[in-house]
Scaffold this motif. Structure first.
Motif, short mmCIF file in Angstrom:
data_model
loop_
_atom_site.label_atom_id
_atom_site.label_comp_id
_atom_site.label_asym_id
_atom_site.label_seq_id
_atom_site.Cartn_x
_atom_site.Cartn_y
_atom_site.Cartn_z
N GLY A 1 0.83 -1.20 0.00
CA GLY A 1 0.00 0.00 0.00
C GLY A 1 0.86 1.24 0.00
N GLY B 1 -0.48 4.38 0.07
CA GLY B 1 -1.32 5.50 0.50
C GLY B 1 -0.67 6.15 1.72
N GLY C 1 0.68 3.49 4.40
CA GLY C 1 1.86 2.73 3.99
C GLY C 1 3.10 3.60 3.92
N ILE D 1 5.23 -1.53 -1.73
CA ILE D 1 4.63 -1.93 -3.02
C ILE D 1 3.21 -1.37 -3.09
CG2 ILE D 1 4.02 -3.87 -4.52
CD1 ILE D 1 5.82 -5.66 -2.91
N GLY D 2 2.84 -0.79 -4.22
CA GLY D 2 1.45 -0.33 -4.34
C GLY D 2 1.19 0.43 -5.61
N ASP E 1 -2.13 3.41 -7.08
CA ASP E 1 -2.77 4.66 -6.69
C ASP E 1 -3.48 4.52 -5.33
OD1 ASP E 1 -1.94 5.47 -9.09
OD2 ASP E 1 -3.87 5.21 -10.08
N THR F 1 -9.20 12.68 -4.35
CA THR F 1 -9.68 13.83 -3.59
C THR F 1 -9.12 15.12 -4.17
OG1 THR F 1 -9.26 12.33 -1.77
CG2 THR F 1 -10.02 14.50 -1.17
N ILE G 1 -9.01 18.82 -0.21
CA ILE G 1 -8.87 18.41 1.20
C ILE G 1 -8.76 19.66 2.06
CG2 ILE G 1 -7.43 17.12 2.81
CD1 ILE G 1 -6.40 15.58 0.25
N THR H 1 -3.64 -1.61 2.61
CA THR H 1 -4.24 -1.64 1.28
C THR H 1 -5.59 -0.92 1.21
OG1 THR H 1 -4.90 -3.88 1.92
CG2 THR H 1 -3.12 -3.71 0.35
N GLY H 2 -5.92 -0.17 2.23
CA GLY H 2 -7.14 0.65 2.16
C GLY H 2 -8.40 -0.17 2.27
N PRO I 1 -6.21 -8.34 -6.21
CA PRO I 1 -6.81 -8.62 -4.90
C PRO I 1 -6.86 -7.38 -4.02
CG PRO I 1 -4.68 -9.69 -5.08
CD PRO I 1 -4.97 -9.09 -6.42
N ASP J 1 -7.06 2.78 6.59
CA ASP J 1 -8.52 2.61 6.50
C ASP J 1 -8.97 1.21 6.88
OD1 ASP J 1 -9.02 5.17 5.74
OD2 ASP J 1 -9.79 4.69 3.75
N ILE K 1 -7.22 10.93 6.23
CA ILE K 1 -5.79 10.92 5.93
C ILE K 1 -4.99 11.01 7.23
CG2 ILE K 1 -3.95 12.15 4.70
CD1 ILE K 1 -6.24 13.19 2.81
N SER K 2 -5.46 11.89 8.14
CA SER K 2 -4.72 12.08 9.40
C SER K 2 -4.66 10.78 10.19
CB SER K 2 -5.39 13.17 10.24
OG SER K 2 -6.77 12.88 10.36
C1 LIG Z 1 -13.49 10.79 -2.79
C2 LIG Z 1 -12.77 10.76 -1.47
C3 LIG Z 1 -12.58 11.95 -0.75
C4 LIG Z 1 -11.91 11.95 0.47
N1 LIG Z 1 -11.71 13.13 1.12
C5 LIG Z 1 -10.98 13.16 2.27
C6 LIG Z 1 -10.69 14.42 2.92
O1 LIG Z 1 -11.09 15.50 2.46
N2 LIG Z 1 -9.94 14.38 4.05
C7 LIG Z 1 -9.47 13.21 4.60
O2 LIG Z 1 -8.77 13.25 5.61
N3 LIG Z 1 -9.74 12.01 3.99
C8 LIG Z 1 -10.48 11.95 2.85
N4 LIG Z 1 -10.76 10.74 2.23
C9 LIG Z 1 -10.31 9.49 2.91
C10 LIG Z 1 -8.82 9.20 2.69
O3 LIG Z 1 -8.50 9.31 1.32
C11 LIG Z 1 -8.48 7.80 3.22
O4 LIG Z 1 -8.90 7.72 4.57
C12 LIG Z 1 -6.99 7.51 3.13
O5 LIG Z 1 -6.52 7.64 1.82
C13 LIG Z 1 -6.71 6.10 3.65
O6 LIG Z 1 -5.35 5.83 3.53
P1 LIG Z 1 -4.78 4.33 3.43
O7 LIG Z 1 -3.31 4.49 3.28
O8 LIG Z 1 -5.32 3.51 4.53
O9 LIG Z 1 -5.42 3.70 2.10
P2 LIG Z 1 -5.43 4.18 0.59
O10 LIG Z 1 -5.16 5.64 0.49
O11 LIG Z 1 -6.69 3.65 0.03
O12 LIG Z 1 -4.19 3.41 -0.07
C14 LIG Z 1 -4.24 2.04 -0.29
C15 LIG Z 1 -3.00 1.62 -1.06
O13 LIG Z 1 -3.00 0.21 -1.17
C16 LIG Z 1 -2.66 -0.13 -2.51
N5 LIG Z 1 -3.17 -1.49 -2.80
C17 LIG Z 1 -4.41 -2.01 -2.65
N6 LIG Z 1 -4.44 -3.30 -3.05
C18 LIG Z 1 -3.17 -3.59 -3.45
C19 LIG Z 1 -2.56 -4.76 -4.01
N7 LIG Z 1 -3.22 -5.89 -4.20
N8 LIG Z 1 -1.24 -4.70 -4.34
C20 LIG Z 1 -0.52 -3.55 -4.15
N9 LIG Z 1 -1.06 -2.42 -3.63
C21 LIG Z 1 -2.36 -2.45 -3.30
C22 LIG Z 1 -3.29 0.97 -3.34
O14 LIG Z 1 -2.71 1.00 -4.64
C23 LIG Z 1 -2.90 2.17 -2.48
O15 LIG Z 1 -1.59 2.55 -2.76
C24 LIG Z 1 -11.42 10.72 1.02
C25 LIG Z 1 -11.63 9.53 0.31
C26 LIG Z 1 -12.30 9.53 -0.91
C27 LIG Z 1 -12.50 8.24 -1.66
#
Ligand SMILES: Cc1cc2nc3c(=O)[nH]c(=O)nc-3n(C[C@H](O)[C@H](O)[C@H](O)COP(=O)(O)OP(=O)(O)OC[C@H]3O[C@@H](n4cnc5c(N)ncnc54)[C@H](O)[C@@H]3O)c2cc1C
Length: 286
Positions: A8, A10, A13, A30-31, A33, A39, A42, A106-107, A221, A257, A265-266
Motif C-alpha cells: 500500500g 497510501g 503505507g 509496493i502499491g 494509486d 480527492t 482536502i 491496502t485501504g 486482490p 482505512d 488521511i490524518s
Molecule cells: C473521494 C474521497 C474523498 C476523500 N476526502 C478526504 C478528505 O477530504 N480528508 C481526509 O482526511 N480524507 C479523505 N478521504 C479518505 C482518505 O482518502 C483515506 O482515509 C486515506 O486515503 C486512507 O489511507 P490508506 O493508506 O489507509 O489507504 P489508501 O489511500 O486507500 O491506499 C491504499 C494503497 O494500497 C494499494 N493497494 C491495494 N491493493 C493492493 C494490491 N493488491 N497490491 C498492491 N497495492 C495495493 C493501493 O494501490 C494504495 O496505494 C477521502 C476519500 C475519498 C474516496
C-alpha cells in the motif's frame, strides 16, 4: 530478504515506511494509486492553510518517503503466503519478494463486478476466495471472472480441485503476462440465475450456460481478498489488531482505512506511524 514489506502506497503505507526506513530496516513499499488521489479538495489536514489537492499531497508524501526509502515500487500484489514464518509476496510482474514482516495498508476497497444478481448468490455459488471455497467445487464446472494476472493465478489455484475451469473475461480482452492453462471465454455476461444456488450464466444475447460456481477475480486482490485467503480476523468490517497493530497472524501488521473506524488521511498517517514503530520493535526482538 526484507525486514518488512509494506503493501500500500497510501498515507498509511508511506507513513509507516518513513519510520521503518529511518530506523534502518530493509523496507520495500509496493502499491499503486491511493484513495487520496481521488480527492481534489482536502480542507481538514493539518499544516495547510488552503485546501489541498489529493494528487499533490500524495506527490509530496511520496517524495518524502523516497528521501529515506529507495525501494518503492509500482506493482500489484496478487498473492501473499506465509512459509515457515517467512512471508512470500508475488507481484504482477511475477517477481516474488520475501520478508520477515508485512504491513497491510491496502485501504478499504473491494472489487465489485457489475453483473445482475451477483450479490444474491454470494456464498451460494459465487465466491471471492479460491483458497477458502475451491474445495467445495471439486470436479465441478467453475468460472473465474476477470482478465488479469490475478485471474490466471486464481484459476491455477482452482486446478487443485477441478479441471473444468473457464476464465470469463466478461467482454474484455485478456490482459495478462501469464499463460492461461484453461478455457478462455470472452463473451459479455448479463446476469446469473438459479433457484437456491447459482445455476446459469446468462450472456448478453440471452443464451444460458450451466455453471456450478463462479469465482470473482477482477483487477487485483483487495483487502477483502487478502483477509479471506489468509484467515485474518476482523470485527465490524475492520481488521482486528492488537495493541502493537499486529493481526492474528504473527509478523503481519495492519494500518490505515482497513483498521480505522474514522477513515481520514490524518488517522491513516497516524496508524501507519504507530504500526511502523511496532514493526521496528518486533524486528529487533525476533
Ligand atoms: C473521494 C474521497 C474523498 C476523500 N476526502 C478526504 C478528505 O477530504 N480528508 C481526509 O482526511 N480524507 C479523505 N478521504 C479518505 C482518505 O482518502 C483515506 O482515509 C486515506 O486515503 C486512507 O489511507 P490508506 O493508506 O489507509 O489507504 P489508501 O489511500 O486507500 O491506499 C491504499 C494503497 O494500497 C494499494 N493497494 C491495494 N491493493 C493492493 C494490491 N493488491 N497490491 C498492491 N497495492 C495495493 C493501493 O494501490 C494504495 O496505494 C477521502 C476519500 C475519498 C474516496
Amino acid at each position: 530478504m526484507f525486514d518488512t514489506i509494506i503493501i500500500g502506497k497510501g498515507p498509511a503505507g508511506l507513513s509507516a515506511g518513513i519510520y521503518t526506513s529511518m530506523a534502518n530496516l530493509n523496507t520495500l513499499i509496493i502499491g499503486k494509486d491511493s484513495e487520496i488521489e481521488k480527492t481534489t479538495d482536502i480542507k481538514n489536514y493539518f499544516g495547510f492553510s488552503n485546501s489541498i489537492n489529493g494528487k499533490n499531497l500524495k506527490k509530496t508524501g511520496t517524495k518524502k518517503a523516497f528521501s529515506v526509502c529507495f525501494q518503492i515500487i509500482n506493482y500489484i500484489v496478487i498473492k501473499i503466503e506465509n512459509v515457515d514464518n517467512v512471508f512470500e509476496i508475488t507481484t504482477t510482474n511475477h517477481g516474488i519478494f520475501q520478508s520477515k514482516t508485512i504491513l497491510l495498508a491496502t485501504g478499504n476497497s473491494r472489487n465489485k463486478v457489475q453483473i445482475e444478481n451477483i450479490d444474491k448468490f454470494e456464498g451460494r455459488g459465487v465466491s471471492y476466495c479460491t483458497t477458502c471455497d475451491g474445495f467445495f467445487f471439486r470436479n465441478k464446472k467453475v468460472g473465474v471472472i476477470g482478465n488479469t494476472n490475478y485471474t490466471i493465478n486464481e484459476a491455477d489455484e482452482l486446478l487443485n480441485y477441478t479441471q473444468n475451469i473457464h476464465i470469463l473475461t466478461n467482454g474484455k480482452p485478456l490482459e495478462t503476462t501469464l499463460r492461461a492453462d484453461t478455457n478462455v471465454n470472452t463473451r459479455k455476461i448479463g446476469s446469473i440465475e438459479g433457484e437456491q444456488r447459482l445455476e446459469y450464466i446468462v450472456y448478453d444475447n440471452g443464451e444460458k450456460e450451466r455453471f456450478d460456481g463462479l469465482f470473482i477475480a477482477i483487477n487485483y486482490p483487495t483487502t477483502t481478498d487478502f483477509i479471506k485467503k489468509l484467515g485474518i480476523e476482523t470485527k465490524n468490517n475492520l481488521i482486528k489488531i492488537n495493541e502493537e497493530y499486529m493481526t492474528n497472524i504473527k509478523g503481519m501488521f495492519a494500518a490505515g482505512d482497513l483498521v480505522n473506524e474514522f477513515k481520514q488521511i490524518s488517522t491513516a498517517v497516524a496508524s501507519g506511524a504507530i504500526a511502523g514503530k511496532n514493526i521496528i520493535k518486533y524486528c529487533k526482538r525476533n
